[in-house]
Design an enzyme around this catalytic site. Structure first.
Site, PDB file in Angstrom:
ATOM      1  N   HIS A   1       2.401 -14.754  -7.350  1.00 18.49           N
ATOM      2  CA  HIS A   1       2.407 -15.181  -5.952  1.00 18.49           C
ATOM      3  C   HIS A   1       1.071 -15.807  -5.589  1.00 18.49           C
ATOM      4  O   HIS A   1       0.018 -15.371  -6.076  1.00 18.49           O
ATOM      5  CB  HIS A   1       2.675 -13.958  -5.060  1.00 18.49           C
ATOM      6  CG  HIS A   1       2.860 -14.293  -3.617  1.00 18.49           C
ATOM      7  ND1 HIS A   1       3.820 -15.160  -3.163  1.00 18.49           N
ATOM      8  CD2 HIS A   1       2.195 -13.851  -2.506  1.00 18.49           C
ATOM      9  CE1 HIS A   1       3.745 -15.248  -1.851  1.00 18.49           C
ATOM     10  NE2 HIS A   1       2.765 -14.476  -1.427  1.00 18.49           N
TER      11      HIS A   1
ATOM     12  N   CYS B   1       5.419 -20.782  -3.087  1.00 18.64           N
ATOM     13  CA  CYS B   1       4.139 -20.409  -2.484  1.00 18.64           C
ATOM     14  C   CYS B   1       2.998 -21.268  -3.025  1.00 18.64           C
ATOM     15  O   CYS B   1       2.000 -21.482  -2.345  1.00 18.64           O
ATOM     16  CB  CYS B   1       3.855 -18.935  -2.711  1.00 18.64           C
ATOM     17  SG  CYS B   1       4.024 -18.385  -4.419  1.00 18.64           S
TER      18      CYS B   1
END
Length: 834
Positions: free
Chosen positions: A794, A333
C-alpha cells in the site's frame, strides 16, 4: 405533450440504441467527476453516449447540436437492518472464498443501494419525458426512444467494466511434471493425521513430496511466520518437484506446488499419486487453510493497514481546496499518491488547472480519450475543493457522521486511469505497481503531449554529467544525459546500529535451528550522509572499452549534476535483488533532512590540462530508407548475460543498445527492460522488420495510428513510424521521438488538429530544455510504501501545505501528527530561492 412529441420526432434520427462495442459513459462526466449520485445527476448523450454533469451538458449541446439526453439521478438508500447484524447498522457482507475480482465467490466490487430516476431531457429548453409520458406518444417515437433508454440502462458502462475487470488468482496451469511423475516404491504410507516435519517437528504448514512421500514444513513468510523452508531444501537436494499441502486434501482436490515451476499447479493424476502413499482423497477432510484462503486473508487485512498509516482518533480530518481524497479503484494507491503530489507543483497547476476552460473548449469530440482534458479534469477535481466533502455515514443514509473519520466522498479517477494505462502491460491492470515507475510513465506521457507550448515536466528535468577516466591512458570522456529522478543508493554496511542488527540475526538463526518462533525484526538505521557519499563516490568499470588503448581496461566513472531542476525527486533504492535474483525490500530507516544542499555535486566539465578520449562514432541511426547491416556484438558479454539465465535475444539487445560498453552497462539495460513486452523477442534493428515478409507497404493498425496522432503527430508521420517498427505501438512512439530531425519536413499537428491550431509554431522542437539554479532545496512531499515488494502492499503520501504536514491515504485526508519521513520511498524537494 404534443409539442414534446413533435420535438422527439424531429430528433429521432439522432437517438441511437447502444450496440456491442459502443463505449457508454453513464457513471462519470467526461469533464468533471459528476455522477448520477451528484447534485443534478448525469446527462448521457443519446447519440455519442458521453456523460455530462449539469454544469457541462449545455456546453456539449451547444458544440454538438445534440438535443436528446438521458438524465440519470440516484439517491442513496438507507441500509436495511438484518437479523444477522452485529449492531453496526451494516448488512452482513459475504466473506470472499475465492482469490478473484468480479467472479462468484471473489471480492465484490462495492455496490451501494440507490433509488434511481431515469428520464429523457430535450435541450435547450430542458423538456422532460418520462416512461409514462412515452406511453401516450406515437408508436414510432415510443418504440425507438424506449429501446434507446432500455439499451442505455442495460449496457455496461465503461467505468463499470474497468472496475470489475475479472481477475482470478486461482487459475492454475497443469504441471509439466504431473503426468510422468516418478514415485519411489519405498514403502512409505502417510497416516490420515498427526503429521510432523521430519526436520523440525513443526505440525502446521506441512507439505508431502509426491515423489518420495516425505513430509516437511513449507516456506517462511515475509513476517517470519509459516515454516522453516525444509520442503524447499528437500527439493533442492533431490530435485523432486511436486508437493501437496497436507490438511488441504479433500475429494475436490488439494493445494499442489511445483518447486521447479515455482507456482501453484494442477495435478490431474493427484488421486493416483496420493493413493501411492496410502492416502484416499475421498475420505480426507480439510484441516488447514489453503494458500488461496491465506492470500484472501492478507487482502482483507489491507483495511487494517490504513489504521496503521497514522489513522486514528488523534488525526484531524481536513477538507477544502487542495485537500481532496481519491478513491482506491483496486490497487490504485500508487497512482493516487503520485497525482496528489504532482498537483502541488505550480507547473502542473498552471498548465492544466489555470487553463481548464481553454482546454475544455479545444477538447476533441470525445474528451474521454484526450490526455490534456483528462489531466485537467483530475487536477481541477483535486484542487477546487468541490469533491472535498465528508463521506456519508454508512449507517445513517445520506447524512454525514457526527464524528468524521477522515473519509471523503473524494474522486474516482477511473477515466484518467484507463487513459494513462491504455496499452501498457502493467498500468492497464488492477495489479499493484511501482509508484516510481508510474511517475516516469506519466512524465513520459506529458512529454509526448507537450511537444509545443509549456511543458510542466521541465520542473523535474535535469542533466547528469558522467566523467569516465581510463586508468590505462588517464584520458577522460564526458557525457550528459537527461534524468528526472535521483536514485539514492542504500549502503547497508554503513548502518549505525550494526551490533543490534547482528544480535537480531544471531537470534533469528538460533530460532531457525531450534524451531522457535522468530524474533521481532530490527530495522537498519542508515545515515542520509552515507547514502549521499555512496552516490558521489567514483564507480569502477572493469570491462571498459578504451578508445585510446583500443582494448578493454579499467576505468572510473564519476556522476555529477550538470544542472539542478526546480523540483528534485529522490528515490531511495529500497527495492533490490538478492544473490539469487529474488526481489527484496530493504527494511531501513534513513534520516532524510528537511533541507538539502547539493551544490557540492555540481559537475565542472573538462579539467584544465585534461586530455579527452578519442571519439568513437556510435552505431549509425537506421531508417527504413537505409540498408541495415548486422551489428558487431561483444560475444563475451552476451555469453555472461546468458549464463545468468536471461534470454539470448534480450542479451543481444542489451549489448547492442549499450554500445558494447561492458557487462555493467548491459546488465543495467537488462534490469531496466525486463518488463518490456518484447524483452525476449528477436532483436530488431531500428528501421527493420521484426518478421519475415514484412514490407514498408504493410498496412498499419488504425487504432495505433489514432493513438500516435493524438500525441500531436500527423497521420503520415504516424504511418511511417509504425511501418518502421512492424506495427508495435510502444516501439513506434520511441522511434518517432528519436527521429524528429528526419521528420522535420513533415507537417506536425497537435491532438489531431491542424498545425495552425496548435499551441506553438511549426518549427521542430529543440533538444531537451533544462532549468538551472542553486542546488538548495526543501522537502515538501514524500510517498511511502508498506509491504515486501512494489508489486504488493500500500502507498500513502504526505504533503506539506501551509507549514502543516497532511497525510493523503486514498479517501482519507488528515493533518499528520508524526510524518514518517525516515521511511519514505520517493521524496520531493523544491528549490529554495535566496
Amino acid at each position: 405533450m404534443a409539442e414534446v412529441s413533435e420535438v422527439l420526432m424531429s430528433v429521432l434520427s439522432t437517438i441511437r440504441v447502444p450496440r456491442p462495442g459502443d463505449r457508454v459513459h453513464k457513471d462519470e462526466c467526461a469533464l468533471s467527476f459528476s455522477s448520477p449520485e451528484s447534485e443534478g445527476g448525469l446527462y448521457v448523450c443519446m447519440n455519442s453516449f458521453l456523460g455530462f454533469g449539469s454544469q457541462y451538458v449545455d456546453r456539449h449541446h451547444t458544440r454538438s447540436g445534440q438535443r436528446a439526453y438521458l438524465h440519470i439521478s440516484r439517491t442513496r438508500k438507507a441500509p436495511k437492518e438484518d437479523e444477522e447484524n452485529s449492531g453496526s447498522g451494516d448488512p452482513p457482507k459475504k466473506k470472499p472464498t475465492r482469490l478473484a475480482i468480479g467472479i462468484e465467490g471473489g471480492f465484490n466490487v462495492e455496490h451501494e443501494q440507490y433509488e434511481e430516476e431515469v428520464k429523457v431531457v430535450l435541450f435547450p429548453d430542458r423538456q422532460e419525458v418520462t416512461s409514462d409520458d412515452l406511453a401516450t406518444m406515437p408508436d414510432l417515437v415510443r418504440e425507438r426512444v424506449s429501446l434507446a433508454m432500455a439499451g442505455l440502462m442495460s449496457a455496461d458502462s465503461v467505468s463499470h467494466a474497468l472496475q470489475v475487470q475479472q481477475w482470478d488468482g486461482e487459475v492454475r496451469a497443469e504441471s509439466r511434471h504431473a503426468v510422468e511423475l516418478k514415485q519411489l516404491d519405498n514403502g512409505t504410507k502417510i497416516p490420515p493425521s498427526g503429521w510432523r516435519c521430519e526436520v523440525c517437528d513443526l505440525q502446521e504448514n506441512l507439505w508431502m513430496n509426491l515423489s518420495d512421500g516425505r513430509v516437511f514444513c513449507g516456506r517462511r513468510y515475509f513476517d517470519g511466520s509459516g515454516g522453516n523452508n525444509h520442503a524447499l531444501l528437500h527439493f533442492q537436494q533431490t530435485g523432486h518437484p511436486l508437493a501437496v499441502k497436507l490438511g488441504t486434501i479433500t475429494p475436490d482436490g488439494a493445494d499442489v506446488y511445483s518447486y521447479d515451476e515455482d507456482d501453484m499447479v494442477l495435478d490431474p493424476k493427484l488421486p493416483e499419486h496420493l493413493s501411492h502413499f496410502g492416502i484416499d482423497m475421498m475420505t480426507m477432510e480439510k484441516t488447514e487453510h489453503t494458500m488461496t484462503e491465506l492470500e484472501i486473508a492478507v487482502n482483507q487485512r489491507v483495511g487494517e493497514w490504513e489504521v496503521i498509516q497514522e489513522s486514528g482518533a488523534t488525526l484531524r480530518p481536513l477538507s477544502g481546496p487542495g485537500l481532496t481524497g481519491m478513491k482506491n479503484l483496486g490497487n490504485s494507491c500508487y497512482l493516487n499518491s503520485v497525482m496528489q503530489v504532482l498537483f502541488t507543483v505550480p507547473d502542473f497547476q498552471s498548465k492544466y488547472v489555470s487553463n481548464i476552460d481553454k482546454i475544455f473548449d479545444e477538447a476533441p469530440s470525445d474528451p474521454t480519450q484526450d490526455f490534456k482534458t483528462q489531466v485537467a479534469k483530475l487536477g481541477y477535481g483535486l484542487l477546487s475543493g468541490e469533491y472535498s466533502k465528508p463521506a456519508p455515514d454508512p449507517g445513517e443514509g445520506s447524512e454525514p457522521s457526527s464524528e468524521p473519520r477522515g473519509d471523503q466522498v473524494g474522486i474516482a479517477a477511473r477515466m484518467f486511469k484507463a487513459l494513462v494505462g491504455r496499452g501498457h502491460p502493467e498500468f492497464s491492470t488492477n495489479r499493484q505497481q511501482d509508484a516510481q515507475e508510474f511517475l516516469l510513465h506519466f512524465i513520459n506521457m506529458v512529454e509526448r503531449n507537450c511537444r509545443s507550448g509549456v511543458n510542466p515536466s521541465e520542473a523535474f528535468r535535469f542533466l547528469v554529467e558522467e566523467r569516465i577516466v581510463c586508468q590505462q591512458s588517464q584520458k577522460a570522456k564526458y557525457t550528459q544525459r537527461v534524468d528526472y529522478i535521483l536514485q539514492l543508493p542504500v549502503p547497508m554496511d554503513q548502518a549505525t546500529n550494526t551490533e543490534e542488527l547482528q544480535e537480531a540475526e544471531r537470534r533469528r538463526e538460533e530460532a531457525d535451528s531450534s524451531g522457535a518462533p522468530p524474533p521481532a525484526p530490527v530495522r537498519a538505521c542508515i545515515p542520509f550522509t552515507a547514502c549521499m557519499a555512496a552516490l558521489s563516490e567514483p564507480e569502477t568499470l572493469t570491462d571498459f572499452w578504451s578508445s585510446a588503448a583500443q582494448a578493454k581496461t579499467t576505468a572510473t566513472k564519476t556522476t555529477r549534476f550538470a544542472s539542478f531542476p526546480d523540483h528534485m525527486v529522490i528515490q531511495v533504492k529500497k527495492f533490490t535483488f538478492g544473490q539469487d535474483w529474488v526481489p527484496k525490500k530493504l527494511d531501513v530507516s534513513i534520516d532524510v533532512p528537511d533541507t538539502l544542499d547539493l551544490t557540492a555535486l555540481r559537475g565542472t566539465g573538462q579539467q584544465p590540462g585534461e586530455e579527452l578520449l578519442p571519439e568513437v562514432a556510435p552505431p549509425p541511426l537506421m531508417t527504413p530508407d537505409v540498408e541495415v547491416k548486422a551489428p558487431v556484438l561483444d560475444d563475451s558479454t552476451v555469453s555472461q548475460l546468458c549464463e545468468m539465465g536471461f534470454p539470448l535475444e534480450a542479451c543481444r539487445k542489451a549489448v547492442y543498445y549499450t554500445g558494447n560498453t561492458g557487462i555493467d552497462a548491459a546488465m543495467n539495460w537488462v534490469m531496466g527492460h525486463m518488463d518490456d513486452p518484447d524483452f525476449s523477442a528477436p532483436m530488431v534493428l531500428p528501421g527493420t522488420s521484426s518478421a519475415p515478409g514484412t514490407t514498408p507497404t504493410e498496412s498499419v493498425s488504425e487504432e495505433h495510428l489514432a493513438t500516435i496522432v493524438s500525441m500531436g503527430f500527423s497521420r503520415d508521420q504516424a504511418t511511417r513510424a509504425l511501418r518502421a517498427t512492424s506495427n508495435v505501438l510502444e516501439r513506434a512512439v520511441d522511434w518517432i521521438f528519436s527521429h524528429l530531425d528526419d521528420l522535420e519536413s513533415m507537417e506536425v499537428s497537435e491532438g489531431g488538429r491542424s498545425a495552425a491550431e496548435s499551441e506553438g509554431s511549426r518549427e521542430p522542437p529543440p533538444g531537451p530544455k533544462v532549468r538551472d539554479g542553486p542546488g538548495k532545496y526543501e522537502l515538501f512531499a514524500f510517498i511511502s510504501h508498506m509491504g515486501t515488494s512494489t508489486m504488493c502492499g500500500h502507498y500513502v503520501c504526505h504533503i506539506k501545505k501551509d507549514q502543516q504536514w497532511v497525510i493523503f491515504n486514498d479517501q482519507k485526508v488528515c493533518a499528520s501528527e508524526k510524518p514518517p519521513k525516515d521511511l519514505g520511498y520517493l521524496y520531493f524537494y523544491r528549490r529554495v530561492t535566496e
